[in-house]
Scaffold this active site. Sequence first.
Site, PDB file in Angstrom:
ATOM      1  N   HIS A   1      49.077 -30.743 -64.414  1.00 51.95           N
ATOM      2  CA  HIS A   1      49.279 -31.394 -63.474  1.00 51.95           C
ATOM      3  C   HIS A   1      48.799 -31.276 -62.200  1.00 51.95           C
ATOM      4  CE1 HIS A   1      52.649 -33.068 -60.403  1.00 51.95           C
ATOM      5  NE2 HIS A   1      53.257 -33.794 -61.626  1.00 51.95           N
TER       6      HIS A   1
ATOM      7  N   GLU B   1      68.389 -45.042 -64.977  1.00 51.84           N
ATOM      8  CA  GLU B   1      68.215 -43.514 -65.447  1.00 51.84           C
ATOM      9  C   GLU B   1      69.394 -42.857 -64.543  1.00 51.84           C
ATOM     10  OE1 GLU B   1      65.505 -39.989 -65.207  1.00 51.84           O
ATOM     11  OE2 GLU B   1      64.668 -41.383 -67.098  1.00 51.84           O
TER      12      GLU B   1
ATOM     13  N   HIS C   1      55.359 -28.657 -64.575  1.00 50.63           N
ATOM     14  CA  HIS C   1      55.097 -28.971 -63.156  1.00 50.63           C
ATOM     15  C   HIS C   1      56.643 -28.722 -62.393  1.00 50.63           C
ATOM     16  CE1 HIS C   1      58.074 -32.692 -63.132  1.00 50.63           C
ATOM     17  NE2 HIS C   1      57.593 -32.631 -64.233  1.00 50.63           N
TER      18      HIS C   1
ATOM     19  N   ASP D   1      65.513 -39.170 -60.517  1.00 50.68           N
ATOM     20  CA  ASP D   1      65.674 -38.283 -59.569  1.00 50.68           C
ATOM     21  C   ASP D   1      64.707 -37.615 -58.448  1.00 50.68           C
ATOM     22  OD1 ASP D   1      63.826 -36.992 -61.215  1.00 50.68           O
ATOM     23  OD2 ASP D   1      65.195 -36.161 -62.486  1.00 50.68           O
TER      24      ASP D   1
ATOM     25  N   GLU E   1      65.655 -32.018 -57.806  1.00 50.68           N
ATOM     26  CA  GLU E   1      65.974 -33.407 -58.716  1.00 50.68           C
ATOM     27  C   GLU E   1      67.590 -33.471 -58.780  1.00 50.68           C
ATOM     28  OE1 GLU E   1      63.482 -31.432 -59.690  1.00 50.68           O
ATOM     29  OE2 GLU E   1      61.688 -32.488 -59.433  1.00 50.68           O
TER      30      GLU E   1
ATOM     31  N   ARG F   1      59.258 -27.263 -60.078  1.00 49.91           N
ATOM     32  CA  ARG F   1      59.268 -26.414 -58.933  1.00 49.91           C
ATOM     33  C   ARG F   1      59.918 -25.065 -59.252  1.00 49.91           C
ATOM     34  NH1 ARG F   1      57.902 -31.210 -56.144  1.00 49.91           N
ATOM     35  NH2 ARG F   1      57.218 -30.686 -53.931  1.00 49.91           N
TER      36      ARG F   1
HETATM   37  C1  UD1 Z   1      57.151 -35.175 -58.553  1.00 53.52           C
HETATM   38  C2  UD1 Z   1      58.737 -35.065 -58.398  1.00 53.52           C
HETATM   39  C3  UD1 Z   1      59.386 -34.869 -59.721  1.00 53.52           C
HETATM   40  C4  UD1 Z   1      58.899 -35.482 -60.729  1.00 53.52           C
HETATM   41  C5  UD1 Z   1      57.318 -35.115 -60.841  1.00 53.52           C
HETATM   42  C6  UD1 Z   1      56.593 -36.044 -62.014  1.00 53.52           C
HETATM   43  C7  UD1 Z   1      59.613 -34.829 -56.262  1.00 53.52           C
HETATM   44  C8  UD1 Z   1      60.369 -33.806 -55.236  1.00 53.52           C
HETATM   45  N1  UD1 Z   1      59.281 -34.315 -57.333  1.00 53.52           N
HETATM   46  O1  UD1 Z   1      56.779 -33.665 -58.649  1.00 53.52           O
HETATM   47  O2  UD1 Z   1      60.786 -34.983 -59.548  1.00 53.52           O
HETATM   48  O3  UD1 Z   1      59.254 -34.890 -61.967  1.00 53.52           O
HETATM   49  O4  UD1 Z   1      56.918 -35.742 -59.611  1.00 53.52           O
HETATM   50  O5  UD1 Z   1      55.547 -35.570 -62.058  1.00 53.52           O
HETATM   51  O6  UD1 Z   1      60.339 -35.885 -56.196  1.00 53.52           O
HETATM   52  N2  UD1 Z   1      49.318 -34.538 -56.338  1.00 53.52           N
HETATM   53  C9  UD1 Z   1      48.093 -35.325 -56.411  1.00 53.52           C
HETATM   54  N3  UD1 Z   1      48.003 -36.476 -56.929  1.00 53.52           N
HETATM   55  C10 UD1 Z   1      48.852 -37.193 -57.402  1.00 53.52           C
HETATM   56  C11 UD1 Z   1      49.990 -36.427 -57.667  1.00 53.52           C
HETATM   57  C12 UD1 Z   1      50.324 -35.431 -57.069  1.00 53.52           C
HETATM   58  O7  UD1 Z   1      47.173 -34.763 -55.774  1.00 53.52           O
HETATM   59  O8  UD1 Z   1      48.802 -38.319 -58.003  1.00 53.52           O
HETATM   60  C13 UD1 Z   1      49.361 -33.285 -55.751  1.00 53.52           C
HETATM   61  C14 UD1 Z   1      49.559 -33.391 -54.252  1.00 53.52           C
HETATM   62  O9  UD1 Z   1      49.028 -32.133 -53.665  1.00 53.52           O
HETATM   63  C15 UD1 Z   1      51.011 -33.562 -53.803  1.00 53.52           C
HETATM   64  C16 UD1 Z   1      51.577 -32.534 -54.872  1.00 53.52           C
HETATM   65  O10 UD1 Z   1      50.846 -32.652 -56.060  1.00 53.52           O
HETATM   66  O11 UD1 Z   1      51.290 -33.324 -52.526  1.00 53.52           O
HETATM   67  C17 UD1 Z   1      53.063 -32.767 -55.339  1.00 53.52           C
HETATM   68  O12 UD1 Z   1      53.282 -33.987 -55.397  1.00 53.52           O
HETATM   69  P1  UD1 Z   1      55.153 -34.253 -55.330  1.00 53.52           P
HETATM   70  O13 UD1 Z   1      55.278 -35.514 -55.636  1.00 53.52           O
HETATM   71  O14 UD1 Z   1      55.638 -33.749 -53.942  1.00 53.52           O
HETATM   72  O15 UD1 Z   1      55.661 -33.244 -56.433  1.00 53.52           O
HETATM   73  P2  UD1 Z   1      55.381 -33.120 -58.027  1.00 53.52           P
HETATM   74  O16 UD1 Z   1      55.371 -31.866 -58.199  1.00 53.52           O
HETATM   75  O17 UD1 Z   1      54.239 -33.960 -58.254  1.00 53.52           O
HETATM   76  N1  UDP Z   2      52.468 -38.241 -68.738  1.00 54.20           N
HETATM   77  C1  UDP Z   2      50.957 -39.026 -68.769  1.00 54.20           C
HETATM   78  N2  UDP Z   2      50.042 -38.290 -68.641  1.00 54.20           N
HETATM   79  C2  UDP Z   2      49.840 -36.911 -68.844  1.00 54.20           C
HETATM   80  C3  UDP Z   2      51.324 -36.038 -69.030  1.00 54.20           C
HETATM   81  C4  UDP Z   2      52.429 -36.944 -69.009  1.00 54.20           C
HETATM   82  O1  UDP Z   2      50.849 -40.083 -68.638  1.00 54.20           O
HETATM   83  O2  UDP Z   2      48.839 -36.021 -68.625  1.00 54.20           O
HETATM   84  C5  UDP Z   2      53.424 -39.184 -69.067  1.00 54.20           C
HETATM   85  C6  UDP Z   2      54.611 -38.774 -70.142  1.00 54.20           C
HETATM   86  O3  UDP Z   2      53.826 -39.687 -71.314  1.00 54.20           O
HETATM   87  C7  UDP Z   2      55.822 -39.312 -69.754  1.00 54.20           C
HETATM   88  C8  UDP Z   2      55.579 -38.997 -68.271  1.00 54.20           C
HETATM   89  O4  UDP Z   2      54.242 -38.712 -67.737  1.00 54.20           O
HETATM   90  O5  UDP Z   2      56.048 -40.642 -69.679  1.00 54.20           O
HETATM   91  C9  UDP Z   2      56.427 -37.663 -67.664  1.00 54.20           C
HETATM   92  O6  UDP Z   2      55.950 -37.299 -66.260  1.00 54.20           O
HETATM   93  P1  UDP Z   2      56.200 -35.793 -65.894  1.00 54.20           P
HETATM   94  O7  UDP Z   2      56.257 -34.808 -66.847  1.00 54.20           O
HETATM   95  O8  UDP Z   2      55.226 -35.690 -64.780  1.00 54.20           O
HETATM   96  O9  UDP Z   2      57.507 -36.289 -65.123  1.00 54.20           O
HETATM   97  P2  UDP Z   2      59.095 -35.951 -65.552  1.00 54.20           P
HETATM   98  O10 UDP Z   2      59.434 -36.973 -66.763  1.00 54.20           O
HETATM   99  O11 UDP Z   2      59.537 -34.621 -65.753  1.00 54.20           O
HETATM  100  O12 UDP Z   2      59.713 -36.526 -64.246  1.00 54.20           O
END
Ligand code: UD1
Ligand code: UDP
Length: 368
Positions: free
Chosen positions: A243, A116, A211, A94, A130, A213
């Site tokens: 996160h 999924e 995490h 998603d 999502e 939104r």
């Molecule tokens: C994203 C997904 C969410 C998923 C989550 C898992 C979207 C809109 N959101 O949310 O569905 O559940 O990932 O964790 O698809 N950032 C870093 N380094 C990283 C990752 C993120 O610095 O490795 C920071 C950056 O500033 C980035 C921000 O986090 O712009 C947001 O990342 P983004 O992928 O847009 O949204 P998440 O909140 O991570």
């Molecule tokens: N996870 C990880 N390190 C962390 C937190 C989570 O490897 O510090 C793993 C966790 O085991 C799971 C996945 O990340 O498999 C979940 O990711 P997240 O919660 O970011 O996204 P969501 O599942 O809500 O999309």
Amino acid sequence: MKILICFGTRPEAIKMAPICLALAKEKIAFKLCVTAQHREMLDQVLTFFGIIPDYDLDIMQPNQSLNKLSSKILLKMDGIFEKENFDMVLVHGDTTTSSLVALSAFHRKIKVSHVEAGLRTYNKLSPFPEELNRQITGRIADFHFAPTVKAKQNLLKEQVNETKIIVTGNTVIDALLIAKDKLDSGFNNVFIDDLKQKIDFKKKIVLITGHRRESFGEGFENLCDAVLEIAKRDDVEIVYPVHLNPNVKSVVNTRLFGVKNIHLLEPLNYPSFVWLMSKSNLIISDSGGIQEEAPTFKIPVIVTRDITERAEGIKEGCSFLVGTNTSSIINKADDLLNTSDPLKGVINPYGKGDASKLIVDFLQSVDV
Ligand code: UD1
Ligand code: UDP
């Protein structure tokens, strides 16, 4: 059939890695494209599973808007489809990566398989974005790998043809068992050593993540207030890998800094997180993947969301939907911390570790 697997964030990588490994085991050729919607959080998963992408779109930018992210995915995927002809693209779940890659494949008339598939809240603002992402991908997809029977039923209600839906279990369990097997056979790293040093594992371990939104602002502030209150118990150690989303980091690191038994960490790499989960007594999280993984270790999850598409765990008594109200979180945490073995006898409803094999079997049988 020429297959492209495409993902971009940490959870997608964890959940698609077992499919990549299963395809490689069967010597089925495929290409892998990462959008790198996440960067550090993605790369550590690729390293752990030993997976090297063929294409890396490298699109992450600090705190970029969803529209900017989306437009980059469409544009850069088009470049890939111009270079190579694919018959089938596999996307996951998603995220913005999944729905925009699916759309870009559809525009090129390439078949899409959705891993999924079928999770729904039917509230387009929760989880945001999502819920709509997965509905969009569901409309586009030609084949739907549903993790549970409930997910299949959702798709049937939306008039998806039953022959196009395959119930497989969730590949997150395949990944978890791979990591658990490695840890059981002595896998170690500096992060696990560091956790052993920092944390008093004789106490009850409360693991926190978040995490979503829709919880930015008030939701995260309430969560922090609850965590501060739970930390007043002298029998707990609270571990919180924060996160990297700046909207999360700023609140959590400011509000929870400096409390003796609250350990604020960088996101843990996947095997270290699985190790820590296995040592925990309680998890407080809004994560989808963690709701699915935790029952394998019989760890209860307090879900800090108002609504969840993972209703199976709630029904089984593995997870507890409490929202982001401070006192609801505190009360449920006290309740679970004061109960011994709260998940005794439960069976993980999300799968048994053979999802990637079922998906690969299907891909071998299908004619596109
Ligand atoms: C994203 C997904 C969410 C998923 C989550 C898992 C979207 C809109 N959101 O949310 O569905 O559940 O990932 O964790 O698809 N950032 C870093 N380094 C990283 C990752 C993120 O610095 O490795 C920071 C950056 O500033 C980035 C921000 O986090 O712009 C947001 O990342 P983004 O992928 O847009 O949204 P998440 O909140 O991570
Ligand atoms: N996870 C990880 N390190 C962390 C937190 C989570 O490897 O510090 C793993 C966790 O085991 C799971 C996945 O990340 O498999 C979940 O990711 P997240 O919660 O970011 O996204 P969501 O599942 O809500 O999309």
